[in-house]
Scaffold this active site. Structure first.
Site, short mmCIF file in Angstrom:
data_model
loop_
_atom_site.label_atom_id
_atom_site.label_comp_id
_atom_site.label_asym_id
_atom_site.label_seq_id
_atom_site.Cartn_x
_atom_site.Cartn_y
_atom_site.Cartn_z
N ASP A 150 0.84 -1.20 0.00
CA ASP A 150 0.00 0.00 0.00
C ASP A 150 0.87 1.25 0.00
O ASP A 150 2.05 1.20 0.37
CB ASP A 150 -0.96 0.01 1.19
CG ASP A 150 -0.26 0.10 2.55
OD1 ASP A 150 0.79 -0.55 2.73
OD2 ASP A 150 -0.77 0.82 3.43
N GLU A 166 0.20 -0.93 5.95
CA GLU A 166 1.25 -0.29 6.73
C GLU A 166 1.03 1.21 6.83
O GLU A 166 1.27 1.82 7.88
CB GLU A 166 2.62 -0.60 6.11
CG GLU A 166 3.81 -0.27 7.01
CD GLU A 166 4.25 1.19 6.97
OE1 GLU A 166 4.97 1.63 7.89
OE2 GLU A 166 3.87 1.90 6.02
#
Length: 462
Positions: A93, A158
Site C-alpha cells: 500500500d 502499513e
C-alpha cells in the site's frame, strides 16, 4: 557445481535481467494502492494480487490471508535443514498522492528521469520490497535451491497503522516463525553511504477538534466578544512545545533513556554536515531541541509535529468570519520506553490545563506504536555488512531512523526474532510527498545485496 559457483552465476543472471526487474517495478507502481482511500479498495487488492502472482509464478508456496481490511500476501520457500529461517516483511500500500499539481509526472505514471524512477510508492515501499522479491524469484529461476528458507509477508495496511497485522500476528506466529525479520522500508545514511538501521522511533497520532460558536460568525459584529476557535487551537498547539524545541507536556521525557557517550561519538563521525542536510531538504537553517546534534534529534529524541491545520474559509478571496471550529492533525515521534497510551493521558491533561475560555475540544487518538532497538552483534548483522559492502562498494554505517514501522516491535515481541532494517532509499526520495523517487542504480544494488545476504547468512550457519 559448487554453491559459490552457482551464486556467481546468479549474480550474472541478476545483471542480465536488470531491465525486466525495472519493468516489473513500473508495472506494480502503476496500481494506485492507496490504503487510506475507501474508493481505492479494489486497487489495493489488485496490488496484492500482483505480488501474489509474482510469487506463484516463481514457484513459492503462496496464499492470500484475508483480514477485516486489506489482505496480506504470504509466501515461502522450502525449509533447509540446519539453516536459519528469514522472514521478509514489506507493504504494497502507498500514501495518497495529493497535492497532484506538485507532481512533475503523474504519481501513478512511473517515469525515469536523471537516473531516478518517479512514482508514488517507488521507495516507500514497493521498490524496496521488490528488491528482496526479485532476488528470491530470480534465484529460483536460475534452477538452484535457496541455501536457507525465506518467508515473505507483504501487507496492504502499513500506511494506515498495520492494525489488522498487529491483531492477527499472535494467530500467525507459527506460520511466520523465523530467526530474523528483514525489512527494507528505510534509507541509506546519505547518497553513496549505505546503512544498517538498528533503531526506530515510535509514533502517536491524533486529531484535535476545537469547537466555538454554533455557526460561523461575522468577524465585524462578533470579533472581540467571542473566542476564535482557530486562535484557541493555535494557542493550545503552541503550549505543547517551546521555542527551543522542548516538549512541555509534564512527564513526557520521564521514560526517555539518555544516549550513551559511545553512540553519540559514533554518530558525530558520520560524514554528513548540517549545511548539506539543510540544503538537501530545502531550508536555510536547521532547528531542533538544543543540546543535541541533528542526527541525535531526528533519530533518538522524541518530537512533536503538526501535520495539518483546518479552519475557516479555504476558498478564493477573503471571508471575514470567526469560524465555528478548527482542527489539527498532530503526531509525536517516540523513542524506546515511551508508551503511546501513557502519552495520550498526558496530552489530554495538558490540553485541559491550556484550553482558552469559550471553546471546547475533542481529541481523537489515531494510532500509536513504541520505538524499537535491534541487537547489533548478531551473525545476521555481520552477513548484512558483507553483502551490502559487496553490492554498494562501500561499507555500511550503523544508524537509527527517525521514522516508524509500527509492526517491527511486535515482530520482536511475538516472534522472538532478530531484526535487520536495510534501507536502499535516500533522504531526498520524497517519501509521502510529491515526486517520490527511487534511484534506479540503488534498486539494482538492492537486489544484488539481497541475494548476497541469503548467501552470507547461510555461510555463517554452516
Amino acid at each position: 557445481m559448487s554453491n559459490d559457483e552457482a551464486f556467481h552465476d546468479l549474480l550474472a543472471l541478476l545483471q542480465s535481467n536488470s531491465q525486466q526487474s525495472l519493468d516489473d517495478l513500473v508495472e506494480w507502481l502503476r496500481i494506485p494502492s492507496v490504503s487510506s482511500d475507501s474508493g481505492k479498495i479494489a486497487e489495493v487488492r489488485r496490488a496484492g494480487d500482483w505480488v501474489y502472482e509474482k510469487f506463484s509464478a516463481a514457484g513459492l508456496q503462496t496464499r492470500i490471508i484475508e483480514t477485516e481490511g486489506h489482505p496480506f500476501v504470504f509466501a515461502e520457500t522450502p525449509a533447509v535443514d540446519g539453516q536459519p529461517i528469514v522472514l521478509v516483511y514489506g507493504h504494497y500500500d502507498v500514501q495518497p498522492a495529493e497535492p497532484l499539481e506538485d507532481w512533475i509526472s503523474g504519481p501513478f505514471d512511473p517515469t525515469v528521469r536523471d537516473g531516478n524512477l518517479y512514482a508514488r510508492g517507488a521507495t516507500d515501499d514497493k521498490g524496496q520490497a521488490l528488491t528482496h522479491i526479485q532476488s528470491v524469484c530470480q534465484w529460483l529461476a536460475a534452477g538452484n535451491p535457496l541455501p536457507l528458507q525465506i518467508k515473505f509477508l507483504i501487507e496492504g495496511e502499513e500506511e494506515v497503522g498495520s492494525g489488522n497485522l498487529e491483531r492477527l500476528l499472535p494467530e500467525l506466529a507459527d506460520e511466520l516463525a523465523c530467526d530474523c525479520v528483514v525489512i527494507s522500508d528505510s534509507g541509506q545514511y546519505a547518497n553513496g553511504q549505505p546503512a544498517i538501521t538498528y533503531g526506530l522511533r515510535g509514533i502517536a497520532t491524533y486529531e484535535l477538534h476545537v469547537q466555538g460558536p454554533s455557526q460561523d460568525l461575522h468577524s465585524g459584529s462578533f470579533g472581540g466578544a467571542v473566542m476564535n476557535p482557530a486562535i484557541a487551537l493555535c494557542k493550545m498547539i503552541d503550549s505543547i512545545v517551546n521555542g527551543d524545541g522542548v516538549i512541555q507536556i509534564p512527564g513526557y521525557y520521564d521514560a526517555v533513556q539518555p544516549l550513551s557517550d559511545s553512540e553519540r561519538q559514533q554518530w558525530r563521525q558520520l560524514p554528513q554536515t548540517d549545511e548539506a542536510f539543510a540544503a538537501g531538504v530545502g531550508v536555510n537553517e536547521l532547528f531542533g531541541e538544543k543540546g543535541y546534534s541533528t542526527d541525535e534529534r531526528r533519530w533518538a529524541r522524541p518530537t512533536f509535529d503538526v501535520n495539518g491545520l483546518t479552519s475557516g474559509h479555504q476558498g478564493e478571496g477573503v471571508k471575514t468570519i470567526i469560524p465555528a471550529e478548527a482542527s489539527a492533525k498532530l503526531s509525536f515521534r517516540l523513542v524506546p520506553d515511551q508508551d503511546p497510551v501513557k502519552l495520550t493521558e498526558q496530552l489530554e491533561q495538558h490540553l485541559r490545563n491550556h484550553t482558552p475560555p469559550g471553546v471546547t475540544w475533542n481529541l481523537k487518538s489515531d494510532h500509536g506504536a513504541p520505538g524499537m532497538l535491534a541487537a547489533t552483534d548478531t551473525p545476521f548483522v555481520d552477513a548484512a555488512n558483507v553483502a551490502i559492502e559487496a553490492a554498494f562498494g562501500t561499507k555500511p554505517v550503523m544508524i537509527r531512523e527517525g521514522g516508524s514501522i509500527p509492526i517491527v516491535t511486535r515482530f520482536q515481541e511475538v516472534l522472538g526474532c532478530d531484526c535487520l532494517l536495510l534501507g536502499w532509499g535516500l533522504s531526498d526520495d520524497n517519501a509521502h510527498s510529491p515526486n517520490e523517487k527511487f534511484c534506479v542504480a540503488d534498486f539494482h544494488r538492492g537486489i544484488e545485496a539481497s541475494a548476497r545476504l541469503w548467501h552470507e547468512i547461510a555461510k555463517r550457519a554452516q
